[in-house]
Every structure is written in C-alpha cells, then in structure tokens.
Design a protein around this motif. Structure first.
Motif, PDB file in Angstrom:
ATOM      1  N   THR A  66      19.223  61.893  34.334  1.00  0.00           N
ATOM      2  CA  THR A  66      18.767  62.686  35.474  1.00  0.00           C
ATOM      3  C   THR A  66      18.138  61.784  36.535  1.00  0.00           C
ATOM      4  OG1 THR A  66      18.378  64.559  34.005  1.00  0.00           O
ATOM      5  CG2 THR A  66      17.293  64.629  36.142  1.00  0.00           C
ATOM      6  N   GLU A  67      17.496  60.724  36.093  1.00  0.00           N
ATOM      7  CA  GLU A  67      16.781  59.832  37.018  1.00  0.00           C
ATOM      8  C   GLU A  67      17.657  58.734  37.604  1.00  0.00           C
ATOM      9  OE1 GLU A  67      13.612  58.430  34.533  1.00  0.00           O
ATOM     10  OE2 GLU A  67      12.510  60.326  34.646  1.00  0.00           O
ATOM     11  N   LYS A  68      18.660  58.298  36.874  1.00  0.00           N
ATOM     12  CA  LYS A  68      19.483  57.175  37.334  1.00  0.00           C
ATOM     13  C   LYS A  68      20.593  57.664  38.251  1.00  0.00           C
ATOM     14  CE  LYS A  68      18.624  54.001  33.557  1.00  0.00           C
ATOM     15  NZ  LYS A  68      19.238  53.194  32.491  1.00  0.00           N
ATOM     16  N   GLU A  69      20.782  56.953  39.336  1.00  0.00           N
ATOM     17  CA  GLU A  69      21.749  57.354  40.365  1.00  0.00           C
ATOM     18  C   GLU A  69      23.190  57.355  39.897  1.00  0.00           C
ATOM     19  OE1 GLU A  69      21.087  54.546  43.509  1.00  0.00           O
ATOM     20  OE2 GLU A  69      19.650  55.876  44.473  1.00  0.00           O
ATOM     21  N   ARG A  70      23.543  56.431  39.009  1.00  0.00           N
ATOM     22  CA  ARG A  70      24.935  56.293  38.614  1.00  0.00           C
ATOM     23  C   ARG A  70      25.189  56.809  37.199  1.00  0.00           C
ATOM     24  NH1 ARG A  70      23.736  51.724  41.284  1.00  0.00           N
ATOM     25  NH2 ARG A  70      23.728  50.421  39.442  1.00  0.00           N
ATOM     26  N   ASN A  71      24.381  57.781  36.777  1.00  0.00           N
ATOM     27  CA  ASN A  71      24.606  58.422  35.492  1.00  0.00           C
ATOM     28  C   ASN A  71      24.787  59.912  35.712  1.00  0.00           C
ATOM     29  OD1 ASN A  71      23.862  55.856  34.603  1.00  0.00           O
ATOM     30  ND2 ASN A  71      22.718  56.650  32.871  1.00  0.00           N
ATOM     31  N   LEU A  72      25.650  60.513  34.905  1.00  0.00           N
ATOM     32  CA  LEU A  72      25.881  61.951  34.979  1.00  0.00           C
ATOM     33  C   LEU A  72      26.122  62.468  33.572  1.00  0.00           C
ATOM     34  CD1 LEU A  72      26.431  64.508  36.740  1.00  0.00           C
ATOM     35  CD2 LEU A  72      28.851  63.862  36.654  1.00  0.00           C
ATOM     36  N   PHE A  73      25.361  63.479  33.184  1.00  0.00           N
ATOM     37  CA  PHE A  73      25.486  64.094  31.865  1.00  0.00           C
ATOM     38  C   PHE A  73      25.769  65.571  32.087  1.00  0.00           C
ATOM     39  CE2 PHE A  73      23.475  63.630  27.388  1.00  0.00           C
ATOM     40  CZ  PHE A  73      24.350  64.558  26.854  1.00  0.00           C
ATOM     41  N   LEU A  74      26.977  66.008  31.703  1.00  0.00           N
ATOM     42  CA  LEU A  74      27.386  67.402  31.877  1.00  0.00           C
ATOM     43  C   LEU A  74      27.593  68.069  30.519  1.00  0.00           C
ATOM     44  CD1 LEU A  74      30.095  67.020  34.678  1.00  0.00           C
ATOM     45  CD2 LEU A  74      27.695  67.703  34.948  1.00  0.00           C
ATOM     46  N   VAL A  75      27.386  69.380  30.498  1.00  0.00           N
ATOM     47  CA  VAL A  75      27.680  70.180  29.313  1.00  0.00           C
ATOM     48  C   VAL A  75      28.570  71.343  29.716  1.00  0.00           C
ATOM     49  CG1 VAL A  75      25.552  69.566  28.101  1.00  0.00           C
ATOM     50  CG2 VAL A  75      25.601  71.624  29.530  1.00  0.00           C
ATOM     51  N   ILE A  82      26.471  75.429  23.690  1.00  0.00           N
ATOM     52  CA  ILE A  82      27.109  74.219  24.215  1.00  0.00           C
ATOM     53  C   ILE A  82      28.300  73.890  23.326  1.00  0.00           C
ATOM     54  CG2 ILE A  82      26.849  71.763  24.720  1.00  0.00           C
ATOM     55  CD1 ILE A  82      23.883  72.333  25.282  1.00  0.00           C
ATOM     56  N   VAL A  83      29.472  73.769  23.940  1.00  0.00           N
ATOM     57  CA  VAL A  83      30.706  73.518  23.193  1.00  0.00           C
ATOM     58  C   VAL A  83      31.337  72.168  23.530  1.00  0.00           C
ATOM     59  CG1 VAL A  83      31.183  75.978  22.873  1.00  0.00           C
ATOM     60  CG2 VAL A  83      32.123  74.779  24.878  1.00  0.00           C
ATOM     61  N   ALA A  84      30.780  71.479  24.538  1.00  0.00           N
ATOM     62  CA  ALA A  84      31.326  70.182  24.943  1.00  0.00           C
ATOM     63  C   ALA A  84      30.321  69.478  25.837  1.00  0.00           C
ATOM     64  CB  ALA A  84      32.648  70.357  25.693  1.00  0.00           C
ATOM     65  N   PHE A  85      30.492  68.165  25.941  1.00  0.00           N
ATOM     66  CA  PHE A  85      29.688  67.407  26.897  1.00  0.00           C
ATOM     67  C   PHE A  85      30.436  66.158  27.323  1.00  0.00           C
ATOM     68  CE2 PHE A  85      28.352  65.838  22.738  1.00  0.00           C
ATOM     69  CZ  PHE A  85      28.241  64.465  22.903  1.00  0.00           C
ATOM     70  N   LEU A 119      35.456  69.198  32.802  1.00  0.00           N
ATOM     71  CA  LEU A 119      34.387  68.200  32.738  1.00  0.00           C
ATOM     72  C   LEU A 119      34.824  66.911  33.443  1.00  0.00           C
ATOM     73  CD1 LEU A 119      33.155  68.731  29.070  1.00  0.00           C
ATOM     74  CD2 LEU A 119      31.753  69.017  31.136  1.00  0.00           C
ATOM     75  N   LEU A 120      36.055  66.503  33.207  1.00  0.00           N
ATOM     76  CA  LEU A 120      36.578  65.302  33.857  1.00  0.00           C
ATOM     77  C   LEU A 120      36.663  65.498  35.365  1.00  0.00           C
ATOM     78  CD1 LEU A 120      37.764  62.451  33.690  1.00  0.00           C
ATOM     79  CD2 LEU A 120      39.999  63.500  33.227  1.00  0.00           C
TER      80      LEU A 120
END
Length: 183
Positions: A66-75, A82-85, A119-120
C-alpha cells in the motif's frame, strides 16, 4: 505516481466477483487461501505448507504494498470470500526501477471465470498508468492456459529455465520467463 485501483465488479458465467486492492483485514483469509491453492496445483513454486506466510506476514506485505509506489496487491472476492489474489512487486534498485514482477493465485474451483484475466488486466492497466515499462513473470511450461492468457496481454517468452523444478511425477519441468514491455 501510484494511481489507486478502484474496486470493479464482474459477472462471468453467472459468477459475480469483485477485484479490489488488498486490505489489512484480508491477511488471515489470504494466508489460508495461499495454503489451499498451493495444495491444488503444481503450477506454483511451492508445495502445500512450504514457505508459509502467516497472517502477520500478509499484514506486513499488504502494508508495504500500500505504501510503495511500484507495488500492487489485488484480491478477487466472490460471495464474501477471497478466491484469488495477484501482486506486482517493484524492484527498488535504479537499474530496475522501470519494472515489476507479477504473480497470481486463483482457487481451483474458480478457474474458468475470468478471474485471472481480470486481475491481470487491472495490473497491466495500473502498470501502464504508472509509467511502469516492464512486467515480468515466470510460468510453468505446461501451464498452457496461463501462457496463452499472458500472450493476449502482450507478454513474450524471453527465456527458458531448463529442468527448473521437479513435480510430483518425479519428472523435471522447465519454467518460461515472460515479459511485457510498454514503450
């Protein structure tokens, strides 16, 4: 930089689900989901129980992403579960600051509903909007469905890690290195 991904609703083959950013409250469910998925497929690097990430580990990961600019975590959430991430993890060395590494896990019961594709798609859109030039990933050579999906999003095979892993049949399999470059 980091454009925020807004939750998006999807309905594929009568399955309704939402793709949204991961939240701290998701950590326990993510730990349990990852363990389950590792036991359902040989397409991932781990066997069930290996390299376990507990609730605290996922909380740390979500906070950092959440804090890093070049990171993304999706669910992906279906029926309040939650069935995927997926994750895009940036490399914070100057020579690699233009790229992220992508990984994805989808519950086997939810294959065929476009969850991986969506997600992709969200991840690629986020990367393009945030001027990330390259997305890299590794995929098992026998995972033809995933390879075709990645190709439809502009990923190319960049290399092959021969005899990279041993699966439950005792045979060696190779890993494809794929990348998508956005000029």
């Amino acid at each position: 930089m980091n454009d925020v991904i807004q939750p998006r609703e999807f309905c594929v083959h009568r399955m309704n689900y939402t793709v949204r950013p991961a939240m701290l409250e998701d950590a326990k469910a993510l730990s349990e989901l990852r363990l389950q998925i590792d036991g359902e497929t040989q397409n991932l690097d781990r066997e069930k129980g290996e390299a376990l990430i507990d609730q605290a580990g996922f909380e740390k990961m979500i906070k950092e992403d959440t804090e890093k600019e070049r990171n993304l975590f999706l669910v992906a959430v279906a029926n309040d579960k939650i069935v995927a991430f997926s994750r895009c993890e940036g490399i914070y060395l100057k020579r690699f600051a233009h790229k992220v590494e992508f990984g994805i896990c989808v519950l086997k019961d939810c294959w065929g509903y476009g969850i991986g594709k969506n997600l992709l798609n969200e991840s690629v859109s986020w990367a393009d909007a945030n001027d990330i030039k390259k997305i890299s990933l590794n995929v098992l050579e026998t995972n033809e469905t995933a390879i075709q999906l990645y190709k439809t999003f502009g990923f190319e095979i960049e290399g092959l890690l021969k005899n990279d892993r041993i699966l439950s049949d005792g045979k060696y399999y190779s890993t494809l290195i794929m990348g998508r470059f956005n000029e």
